[in-house]
Design an enzyme around this catalytic site. Structure first.
Site, PDB file in Angstrom:
ATOM      1  N   ALA A  15      30.787  34.707  44.415  1.00 15.54           N
ATOM      2  CA  ALA A  15      30.981  34.621  45.863  1.00 15.54           C
ATOM      3  C   ALA A  15      29.658  34.450  46.591  1.00 15.54           C
ATOM      4  O   ALA A  15      29.527  33.592  47.477  1.00 15.54           O
ATOM      5  CB  ALA A  15      31.714  35.870  46.366  1.00 15.54           C
ATOM      6  N   ARG A 105      31.955  32.820  32.351  1.00 11.55           N
ATOM      7  CA  ARG A 105      31.481  33.348  33.634  1.00 11.55           C
ATOM      8  C   ARG A 105      29.975  33.145  33.802  1.00 11.55           C
ATOM      9  O   ARG A 105      29.490  32.782  34.884  1.00 11.55           O
ATOM     10  CB  ARG A 105      31.829  34.838  33.739  1.00 11.55           C
ATOM     11  CG  ARG A 105      31.430  35.481  35.067  1.00 11.55           C
ATOM     12  CD  ARG A 105      31.749  36.961  35.064  1.00 11.55           C
ATOM     13  NE  ARG A 105      33.172  37.198  35.039  1.00 11.55           N
ATOM     14  CZ  ARG A 105      33.932  37.337  36.126  1.00 11.55           C
ATOM     15  NH1 ARG A 105      33.387  37.239  37.327  1.00 11.55           N
ATOM     16  NH2 ARG A 105      35.223  37.573  36.025  1.00 11.55           N
ATOM     17  N   TYR A 209      41.920  31.974  25.177  1.00 15.52           N
ATOM     18  CA  TYR A 209      41.668  30.553  25.406  1.00 15.52           C
ATOM     19  C   TYR A 209      40.243  30.229  24.991  1.00 15.52           C
ATOM     20  O   TYR A 209      39.405  31.129  24.844  1.00 15.52           O
ATOM     21  CB  TYR A 209      41.930  30.152  26.867  1.00 15.52           C
ATOM     22  CG  TYR A 209      41.225  30.957  27.923  1.00 15.52           C
ATOM     23  CD1 TYR A 209      39.920  30.692  28.309  1.00 15.52           C
ATOM     24  CD2 TYR A 209      41.894  32.001  28.567  1.00 15.52           C
ATOM     25  CE1 TYR A 209      39.287  31.420  29.300  1.00 15.52           C
ATOM     26  CE2 TYR A 209      41.272  32.741  29.566  1.00 15.52           C
ATOM     27  CZ  TYR A 209      39.965  32.448  29.921  1.00 15.52           C
ATOM     28  OH  TYR A 209      39.346  33.179  30.899  1.00 15.52           O
ATOM     29  N   ASP A 287      35.587  39.797  46.040  1.00 15.65           N
ATOM     30  CA  ASP A 287      36.072  41.124  45.679  1.00 15.65           C
ATOM     31  C   ASP A 287      35.739  42.181  46.724  1.00 15.65           C
ATOM     32  O   ASP A 287      36.420  43.200  46.814  1.00 15.65           O
ATOM     33  CB  ASP A 287      35.477  41.557  44.333  1.00 15.65           C
ATOM     34  CG  ASP A 287      36.162  40.892  43.150  1.00 15.65           C
ATOM     35  OD1 ASP A 287      37.234  40.287  43.347  1.00 15.65           O
ATOM     36  OD2 ASP A 287      35.627  40.980  42.026  1.00 15.65           O
TER      37      ASP A 287
END
Length: 391
Positions: A15, A105, A209, A287
């Site tokens: 963010a 990430r 995945y 968040d």
């Protein structure tokens, strides 16, 4: 409206880095304060859905995303105990331009950090903020080093335990959902198909995945239980506890879990969506504003959407009006996403007759109306915050 405006962003996660680049591209002078000694990310895989990918493309980072991630072709829902695919959601046959991607990430944070720096963002590390004061004066920060920093405009991208959120809303204790999650990655030979597989069982499920071109297997395993765990990304657990939790699952799953040596464990807590996202020269996003459970793969995507909308609003109006418009444009959608994620947790963990009926319905829909299941999420994946705003 942003040309030359000084903006301070707390936090160099998804963010914070995204909003910093979005603001800098519009002429703002942006400084990020990050408490860590380097920009790094714990955790493992993320799924970037089309609504998030559109933001990255609009930020000029679409090519970087494509180079640093893997296109997702499908989601398979599988009976984790009996085996066998319940239904396949075909992602490759969506509308033109709708791309789903798997990304580590850390790779997403790296490309966002490079993008922020290229746009002129200053990133100050080892800046732990211990206090945020809002009032009639400009926002003021107190750091662990004893420094006091006055901010022209303050943006809190400081996560679950946001100091800026607390300054705007006070402190509200989250509650334990009765669920814990383990995360791990396993090395693979690069031959993994580009498919997310969800193994469902009574009171638990496991998602896996590929990452980094199939050289890594990402695993997230969730169990319902009474014993709570700390809400921390860095806590590790005995791998035996993970194996016992999924001992009734198919051999393929148990084989993966047998290879895990140090799984990360965190308790899943439900935080309310903040009542106030902005005010007194400050705003929050990601968040810090609306934590969500990880059952719809939308945490990072919502943060990207927030970043674009906040920067767009600030480019259109003076700060007070812009910040109010930002919350107004985002809040209804965010609450719907958080609610849908909560519902998914229940759907994955059905047992007994309810589970049998649900699986039968999914198999029927997959055979006779395969597009219907994906169409249910058009409101989510088809949304484009980068489209021109009228009115």
């Amino acid at each position: 409206m942003l040309e030359g405006r000084k903006v301070t962003v707390l936090g160099a996660g998804v963010a914070g880095l995204a909003v910093a680049r979005a603001l800098a591209l519009r002429g703002a002078e942006v400084t990020i304060l990050e408490q860590a000694p380097e920009i790094r990310e714990v955790g493992a895989g993320l799924q970037i859905s089309p609504n998030g990918a559109r933001v990255l493309a609009a930020l000029g980072l679409g090519d970087a995303l494509e180079a640093g991630s893997q296109r997702a072709e499908a989601v398979d829902l599988i009976d984790g105990e009996a085996g066998g695919r319940v239904v396949r959601l075909d992602l490759a046959r969506r509308r033109p331009g709708e791309v789903f991607r798997f990304v580590h990430r850390a790779d997403l944070v790296d490309l966002l950090a490079a993008g922020a720096r290229a746009a002129g963002v200053a990133i100050r590390l080892l800046q732990k903020v211990e206090g945020v004061t809002l009032g009639p004066h400009p926002p003021r920060l107190a750091t662990a080093q004893g420094e006091e920093i006055d901010c022209d405009l303050l943006i809190g991208a400081d996560g679950l335990h946001s100091k800026v959120r607390a300054a705007l809303n006070g402190t509200v204790a989250p509650f334990f959902t009765g669920q814990v999650a383990w995360r791990a990655t396993l090395p693979e030979d690069g031959g993994l198909p580009p498919v997310a597989r969800v193994f469902m069982g009574a009171g638990r499920h496991l998602v896996t995945y590929p990452l980094r071109g199939g050289r890594l297997r990402n695993i997230v395993a969730v169990e319902e239980r009474d014993r709570w765990a700390e809400e921390s990304w860095s806590l590790t657990d005995d791998p035996l506890a993970l194996r016992i939790a999924f001992e009734a699952f198919v051999p393929e799953v148990r084989g993966w879990l047998d290879r895990i040596e140090r799984p990360n464990l965190w308790g899943l807590f439900r935080h309310p969506v903040a009542a106030r996202w902005q005010g007194q020269g400050a705003a929050i996003l990601g968040d810090a504003a609306h934590p969500t459970l990880p059952f719809l793969a939308q945490g990072a995507n919502m943060a990207l959407e927030d970043a674009w909308v906040l920067a767009d609003c600030l480019a259109r109006a003076a700060p007070e009006a812009a910040l109010a418009a930002y919350q107004a444009r985002r809040e209804v959608r965010v609450r719907r996403i958080v609610g849908a994620a909560n519902a998914n947790a229940r759907n994955y963990h059905l047992a007994g007759v309810r589970r049998d009926l649900a699986h039968l319905g999914l198999r029927f829909a997959g055979r006779f109306a395969p597009g219907m299941l994906m169409d249910r999420f058009d409101w989510l994946h088809g949304h484009d915050v980068t489209a021109p705003v009228t009115g």
